[in-house]
Design an enzyme around this catalytic site. Structure first.
Site, mmCIF file in Angstrom:
data_model
loop_
_atom_site.group_PDB
_atom_site.id
_atom_site.type_symbol
_atom_site.label_atom_id
_atom_site.label_comp_id
_atom_site.label_asym_id
_atom_site.label_seq_id
_atom_site.Cartn_x
_atom_site.Cartn_y
_atom_site.Cartn_z
ATOM 1 N N HIS A 119 0.820 -1.222 0.000
ATOM 2 C CA HIS A 119 0.000 0.000 0.000
ATOM 3 C C HIS A 119 0.849 1.265 0.000
ATOM 4 O O HIS A 119 0.345 2.344 -0.278
ATOM 5 C CB HIS A 119 -0.922 -0.001 1.223
ATOM 6 C CG HIS A 119 -2.012 -1.022 1.124
ATOM 7 N ND1 HIS A 119 -3.306 -0.708 0.798
ATOM 8 C CD2 HIS A 119 -1.993 -2.371 1.284
ATOM 9 C CE1 HIS A 119 -4.042 -1.810 0.764
ATOM 10 N NE2 HIS A 119 -3.274 -2.832 1.068
ATOM 11 N N ASP B 174 3.532 9.471 -0.529
ATOM 12 C CA ASP B 174 2.348 8.668 -0.206
ATOM 13 C C ASP B 174 2.196 7.588 -1.254
ATOM 14 O O ASP B 174 2.386 7.859 -2.450
ATOM 15 C CB ASP B 174 1.094 9.564 -0.214
ATOM 16 C CG ASP B 174 0.093 9.197 0.870
ATOM 17 O OD1 ASP B 174 0.022 8.003 1.213
ATOM 18 O OD2 ASP B 174 -0.602 10.097 1.366
HETATM 19 P P1 ADQ Z 1 -3.109 5.809 4.869
HETATM 20 O O1 ADQ Z 1 -1.718 6.304 5.043
HETATM 21 O O2 ADQ Z 1 -3.849 5.533 6.106
HETATM 22 O O3 ADQ Z 1 -3.157 4.531 3.908
HETATM 23 P P2 ADQ Z 1 -5.050 7.203 3.015
HETATM 24 O O4 ADQ Z 1 -4.875 6.559 1.691
HETATM 25 O O5 ADQ Z 1 -5.278 8.667 2.902
HETATM 26 O O6 ADQ Z 1 -3.847 6.996 4.009
HETATM 27 O O7 ADQ Z 1 -6.315 6.557 3.707
HETATM 28 C C1 ADQ Z 1 -6.858 7.093 4.871
HETATM 29 C C2 ADQ Z 1 -8.317 6.619 5.046
HETATM 30 O O8 ADQ Z 1 -8.716 6.890 6.374
HETATM 31 C C3 ADQ Z 1 -9.289 7.337 4.123
HETATM 32 O O9 ADQ Z 1 -10.239 6.419 3.658
HETATM 33 C C4 ADQ Z 1 -9.915 8.385 5.040
HETATM 34 O O10 ADQ Z 1 -11.240 8.721 4.700
HETATM 35 C C5 ADQ Z 1 -9.870 7.718 6.391
HETATM 36 N N1 ADQ Z 1 -9.722 8.751 7.455
HETATM 37 C C6 ADQ Z 1 -8.750 9.680 7.537
HETATM 38 N N2 ADQ Z 1 -8.980 10.500 8.608
HETATM 39 C C7 ADQ Z 1 -10.106 10.074 9.191
HETATM 40 C C8 ADQ Z 1 -10.861 10.514 10.329
HETATM 41 N N3 ADQ Z 1 -10.514 11.571 11.083
HETATM 42 N N4 ADQ Z 1 -11.965 9.815 10.631
HETATM 43 C C9 ADQ Z 1 -12.346 8.752 9.896
HETATM 44 N N5 ADQ Z 1 -11.674 8.304 8.804
HETATM 45 C C10 ADQ Z 1 -10.563 8.949 8.458
HETATM 46 C C11 ADQ Z 1 -2.183 3.661 3.290
HETATM 47 C C12 ADQ Z 1 -1.152 4.353 2.384
HETATM 48 C C13 ADQ Z 1 -1.850 5.192 1.320
HETATM 49 C C14 ADQ Z 1 -2.819 4.311 0.523
HETATM 50 C C15 ADQ Z 1 -3.719 3.511 1.451
HETATM 51 C C16 ADQ Z 1 -4.565 2.494 0.686
HETATM 52 O O11 ADQ Z 1 -0.277 5.171 3.153
HETATM 53 O O12 ADQ Z 1 -0.914 5.793 0.439
HETATM 54 O O13 ADQ Z 1 -3.626 5.124 -0.305
HETATM 55 O O14 ADQ Z 1 -2.970 2.802 2.433
HETATM 56 O O15 ADQ Z 1 -3.782 1.691 -0.137
#
Ligand code: ADQ
Length: 458
Positions: A155, A364
């Site tokens: 990921h 990211d």
């Molecule tokens: P993350 O680093 O966790 O994921 P991201 O892809 O932005 O980052 O996913 C975060 C998820 O958490 C989103 O679905 C978002 O809506 C949710 N979220 C964030 N803040 C929140 C809050 N306050 N309350 C509820 N939900 C919240 C890792 C990798 C990324 C990759 C993903 C998926 O670092 O690059 O995109 O996995 O592969």
């Protein structure tokens, strides 16, 4: 159709409020479709030897969770996974903290996962392993004579060879990948870095033209599978949330001001310090915006036991305080900085209410929030996405205003451009991005990966 067995470091039973973290959102639907199994750490610790997995069936999915020793949580999870591999794979080696103890705990926990998973497996399973915590898992399963197809999806970014070589055991790590049948990356750039690592270790002849790699008697596929979002689900959530009390109160509290929103786990890879600096520079450079914009930053705490995360938390509190101290008025707070989780639906409602979505990680793998921001917009009056060129999502979302997150003045300028963008331009950018998101949504992502696994001849 084979039964899909997913393995990830952490497994959470479904709850009403969605946890922060992209993985949970992405994988559940795929397992449900095959009435499959999801195996991993349940989040509890034990002082002794971890027991056999606890099994819970919810909505056709069997959740199998194990405990970990408290010392392993420290050395494997906080240690090797989040203080060694995470900073290294994000090219942020200032926070790289390799030790042999951490390495050993990583090996031990991967061996434990293999031993505890083995009795739950049947011959016609396909296994899908997720993320950097579990790279050696296929090797440990093969040692226990597991012959079914095993796939791995990363990921986060995969680093270039010269960066990877910072890890003393990089060769073993690369060798462990060769026990998989299918390996998935978020972007072509990540795949190219992986291929150069393989060529370095096994010779350029290991790379074949069809994205397969041959090492000894094993041939496996290494390909790009960019993760998507549930576009229709997000659209439904975002419009339903508009009528909800919490979203309405937030929108009313703006008092007609424009809204810029950021939603990120509180992590140093998300570029929050640089983003706060950029916002200060924006307020300085374009003072007419004073009193007319609110920046809502939602950043739930994560990995709080790792020191680098405590440091970034302090830095952000100071920066937010400094901005508000310097620019606020009796009736205007420039930044609202919140550290709490929200239900997914509420979050989608907040995103839809925003004029500007700001997603500026310094590195990211993909970044789902960028995609969620676009999917949540009202097509008749969409907001503008400002997106880091260093997020995997930038490869697909060319309709975003792309910025280098380290160039904070450029980010400041992008905010100003976003706020004054005409409706026709916003709609054109939005519809080009939505086309891409719909074509590669979360279901097509998981189907593509599962089909690649099903196509393997064990
Ligand atoms: P993350 O680093 O966790 O994921 P991201 O892809 O932005 O980052 O996913 C975060 C998820 O958490 C989103 O679905 C978002 O809506 C949710 N979220 C964030 N803040 C929140 C809050 N306050 N309350 C509820 N939900 C919240 C890792 C990798 C990324 C990759 C993903 C998926 O670092 O690059 O995109 O996995 O592969």
């Amino acid at each position: 159709m084979s039964r899909l067995v997913c393995v990830s470091n952490r497994v959470s039973l479904p709850r009403k409020t969605a946890a922060a973290g992209g993985l949970a959102v992405g994988v559940h639907a795929a397992i449900q479709a095959s009435k499959g199994l999801w195996f991993g750490w349940g989040g509890e610790t034990t002082d002794g030897e971890p027991d056999d997995p606890d099994l819970h069936v919810r909505g056709g999915v069997t959740f199998a969770t194990i405990d970990l020793r408290a010392s392993d949580v420290e050395q494997y999870y906080n240690g090797f996974a989040n203080s060694v591999l995470w900073p290294l794979f994000h090219y942020l080696i200032r926070d790289f903290g390799y030790t042999r103890e951490r390495q050993a705990a990583y090996e031990n926990v991967n061996r434990l996962f293999a031993q505890k998973l083995l009795p739950l497996l049947t011959d016609d399973d396909v296994i899908w392993v997720h993320d950097y915590h579990l790279i050696p898992l296929a090797s440990r399963l093969r040692e226990l004579n597991v012959r079914c197809p095993v796939g791995f999806f990363l990921h986060i970014p995969f680093p270039d060879l010269q960066m990877l070589r910072v890890l003393p055991t990089y060769a073993e790590l690369l060798r462990d990948f060769t026990s998989y049948d299918v390996i998935g990356f978020q972007t072509e750039g990540d795949l190219a870095s992986f291929q150069s690592g393989m060529a370095h270790l096994f010779g350029p002849e290991a790379l074949r033209a069809d994205r397969r790699i041959t090492v000894g008697d094993r041939t496996f596929l290494a390909d790009v599978f960019p993760i998507g979002v549930d576009v229709e689900g997000i659209q439904a959530e975002a419009s339903a949330a508009r009528g909800s009390d919490v979203v309405r109160r937030m929108a009313d509290s703006l008092g007609g001001r424009k809204l810029m929103i950021g939603v990120d786990r509180l992590d140093y890879s998300k570029g929050l310090v640089q983003r706060f600096t950029a916002y200060q520079q924006f307020l300085e450079a374009f003072p007419d915006n004073g009193g007319h914009i609110t920046y809502l930053q939602i950043a739930p705490h994560s990995r709080s036991d790792v020191r680098a995360y405590a440091d970034i938390r302090r830095a952000l509190e100071q920066e937010a305080g400094r901005t508000n101290g310097r620019f606020a008025d009796a009736d205007w707070t420039p930044i609202r900085y919140l550290n709490r989780n929200y239900p997914h639906e509420t979050l989608m409602g907040f995103l839809r209410a925003a004029n500007v979505g700001i997603v500026t990680p310094v590195r990211d793998g993909m970044n789902l929030v960028a995609k969620e921001f676009v999917a949540s917009q009202d097509e008749t009056d969409p907001g503008v996405l400002i997106l880091s060129t260093l997020a995997g999502a930038a490869c697909e979302l060319s309709g975003a205003q792309q910025v280098n997150p380290y160039d904070t003045l450029a980010v400041a300028h992008a905010i100003q451009v976003a706020l004054s963008m005409t409706l026709p331009e916003r709609r054109e950018r939005f519809s080009s991005m939505m086309g891409i998101l719909k074509k590669n949504d979360i279901n097509s992502w998981s189907k593509r990966f599962s089909s690649a696994l099903e196509a393997v001849n064990p």
